[in-house]
Design a protein around this motif. Structure first.
Motif, PDB file in Angstrom:
ATOM      1  N   GLY A  90      85.346   7.086  75.571  1.00  0.00           N
ATOM      2  CA  GLY A  90      85.633   7.727  74.282  1.00  0.00           C
ATOM      3  C   GLY A  90      84.876   9.036  74.133  1.00  0.00           C
ATOM      4  O   GLY A  90      85.415  10.032  73.645  1.00  0.00           O
ATOM      5  N   ARG A  91      83.631   9.027  74.575  1.00  0.00           N
ATOM      6  CA  ARG A  91      82.825  10.264  74.474  1.00  0.00           C
ATOM      7  C   ARG A  91      83.458  11.371  75.304  1.00  0.00           C
ATOM      8  O   ARG A  91      83.541  12.525  74.888  1.00  0.00           O
ATOM      9  N   ALA A  92      83.926  10.998  76.503  1.00  0.00           N
ATOM     10  CA  ALA A  92      84.563  12.002  77.370  1.00  0.00           C
ATOM     11  C   ALA A  92      85.856  12.511  76.737  1.00  0.00           C
ATOM     12  O   ALA A  92      86.155  13.715  76.789  1.00  0.00           O
ATOM     13  N   ARG A  93      86.607  11.611  76.120  1.00  0.00           N
ATOM     14  CA  ARG A  93      87.877  12.034  75.482  1.00  0.00           C
ATOM     15  C   ARG A  93      87.608  13.007  74.340  1.00  0.00           C
ATOM     16  O   ARG A  93      88.264  14.049  74.214  1.00  0.00           O
ATOM     17  N   VAL A  94      86.624  12.668  73.501  1.00  0.00           N
ATOM     18  CA  VAL A  94      86.309  13.546  72.364  1.00  0.00           C
ATOM     19  C   VAL A  94      85.764  14.891  72.850  1.00  0.00           C
ATOM     20  O   VAL A  94      86.163  15.954  72.361  1.00  0.00           O
ATOM     21  N   ARG A  95      84.883  14.835  73.836  1.00  0.00           N
ATOM     22  CA  ARG A  95      84.332  16.104  74.363  1.00  0.00           C
ATOM     23  C   ARG A  95      85.429  16.954  74.989  1.00  0.00           C
ATOM     24  O   ARG A  95      85.420  18.183  74.886  1.00  0.00           O
ATOM     25  N   ALA A  96      86.382  16.310  75.652  1.00  0.00           N
ATOM     26  CA  ALA A  96      87.478  17.072  76.279  1.00  0.00           C
ATOM     27  C   ALA A  96      88.299  17.787  75.203  1.00  0.00           C
ATOM     28  O   ALA A  96      88.653  18.964  75.357  1.00  0.00           O
ATOM     29  N   MET A  97      88.582  17.078  74.108  1.00  0.00           N
ATOM     30  CA  MET A  97      89.350  17.730  73.032  1.00  0.00           C
ATOM     31  C   MET A  97      88.553  18.887  72.439  1.00  0.00           C
ATOM     32  O   MET A  97      89.095  19.965  72.170  1.00  0.00           O
ATOM     33  N   ALA A  98      87.263  18.650  72.239  1.00  0.00           N
ATOM     34  CA  ALA A  98      86.422  19.729  71.688  1.00  0.00           C
ATOM     35  C   ALA A  98      86.411  20.932  72.636  1.00  0.00           C
ATOM     36  O   ALA A  98      86.527  22.086  72.203  1.00  0.00           O
ATOM     37  N   GLY A 151      94.699   7.016  71.979  1.00  0.00           N
ATOM     38  CA  GLY A 151      93.327   6.914  71.434  1.00  0.00           C
ATOM     39  C   GLY A 151      93.193   7.400  70.003  1.00  0.00           C
ATOM     40  O   GLY A 151      92.145   7.271  69.374  1.00  0.00           O
ATOM     41  N   THR A 152      94.285   7.968  69.502  1.00  0.00           N
ATOM     42  CA  THR A 152      94.243   8.580  68.172  1.00  0.00           C
ATOM     43  C   THR A 152      94.531   7.531  67.099  1.00  0.00           C
ATOM     44  O   THR A 152      95.353   6.652  67.305  1.00  0.00           O
ATOM     45  N   HIS A 157      90.039  10.589  67.227  1.00  0.00           N
ATOM     46  CA  HIS A 157      89.612   9.438  68.024  1.00  0.00           C
ATOM     47  C   HIS A 157      89.158   8.347  67.072  1.00  0.00           C
ATOM     48  O   HIS A 157      88.061   8.421  66.518  1.00  0.00           O
ATOM     49  N   GLY A 158      90.015   7.349  66.871  1.00  0.00           N
ATOM     50  CA  GLY A 158      89.630   6.222  66.019  1.00  0.00           C
ATOM     51  C   GLY A 158      89.627   6.569  64.540  1.00  0.00           C
ATOM     52  O   GLY A 158      90.310   7.501  64.088  1.00  0.00           O
ATOM     53  N   ALA A 164      85.817  16.105  67.882  1.00  0.00           N
ATOM     54  CA  ALA A 164      87.192  16.551  68.137  1.00  0.00           C
ATOM     55  C   ALA A 164      87.856  17.013  66.836  1.00  0.00           C
ATOM     56  O   ALA A 164      88.581  18.014  66.822  1.00  0.00           O
ATOM     57  N   ASP A 165      87.592  16.288  65.741  1.00  0.00           N
ATOM     58  CA  ASP A 165      88.169  16.695  64.449  1.00  0.00           C
ATOM     59  C   ASP A 165      87.548  17.996  63.962  1.00  0.00           C
ATOM     60  O   ASP A 165      88.215  18.840  63.362  1.00  0.00           O
TER      61      ASP A 165
END
Ligand SMILES: N[C@@H](CCC(=O)N[C@@H](CS)C(=O)NCC(=O)O)C(=O)O
Length: 215
Positions: A90-98, A151-152, A157-158, A164-165
């Motif tokens: 999850g951390r990687a997904r959020v960081r990727a979006m950021a 994941g959204t 994310h969640g 990411a937001d």
């Protein structure tokens, strides 16, 4: 804490949102940013932020710059109401979006880039606008595709807002300023509207800052 900020800066907006989400108090120091600004190149400011950009966050003896590093710092130093999920994936997904916004999109839309297109390359105004619209729309459409991977939920994310937001909201603000059509981006739009209704995002909004016109 003290934050060097400018109401129209998308990068300062990110840090304002993070501080508000974490309920951390700070004193805003308004700096004239944007095109043609010289305040940021003064030696006192460059000593705090060698890039000569907004934002800079002062926390005790620390002068922090680069908005992503500041967000990570705030999450490390003030872990309540985290800006990243707990699990590594999850951390990687959020960081990727950021990073799609912070690294791949915003730098191409920054005022110093447009200054160069304008002053050095003498690009006509309508072409400058085309450049800004293109890179904004491209970055946000990458985000739109990433939001379709399962994941959204309420947020990127969640069910609580993350980095990411923060990235999404700050770049939609920039995109709207240059007239990007958000119609083809329904997931981005929905999350933007949901976030913008939260008290922390309202407190951090450009139009609600002390240096915004009319305030
Ligand atoms: N990567 C930097 C970007 C900072 C940035 O581009 N700030 C803009 C405002 S959004 C700025 O200071 N612009 C003034 C200029 O380009 O001279 C960060 O995330 O902090």
């Amino acid at each position: 804490m003290r934050l060097f900020t400018f109401h129209q800066s998308g990068s300062a907006y990110r840090v304002r949102i993070a501080l508000a989400l974490k309920d951390l108090e700070y004193e805003p120091i308004y700096v004239a940013g944007g095109r043609g600004s010289t305040d940021l190149m003064k030696p006192d400011y460059l000593a705090l932020n060698p890039s000569g950009l907004i934002p800079t966050l002062i926390d005790g003896d620390l002068a922090l710059h680069q908005s992503m590093a500041i967000l990570e710092y705030l999450d490390d130093a003030y872990p309540e109401r985290p800006l990243l999920p707990a699990d590594p994936g999850g951390r990687a997904r959020v960081r990727a979006m950021a990073q799609v916004i912070f690294a791949d999109t915003h730098p191409l839309t920054a005022s110093r880039v447009v200054d160069y297109l304008d002053g050095n390359l003498r690009l006509e105004k309508d072409r400058q606008t085309a450049w800004l619209k293109f890179w904004n729309a491209r970055g946000l459409s990458v985000l739109e595709r990433m939001l379709d991977d399962g994941g959204t939920a309420t947020y990127c994310h969640g069910d609580s807002p993350t980095m990411a937001d923060i990235a999404l909201v700050s770049q939609v603000f920039v995109a709207q300023n240059v007239g990007v059509d958000l119609a083809p981006l329904p997931r981005v739009r929905a999350i933007y509207e949901t976030c913008r209704a939260l008290p922390a995002f309202i407190a951090a909004a450009p139009e609600n800052q002390g240096d915004a016109p009319g305030n």
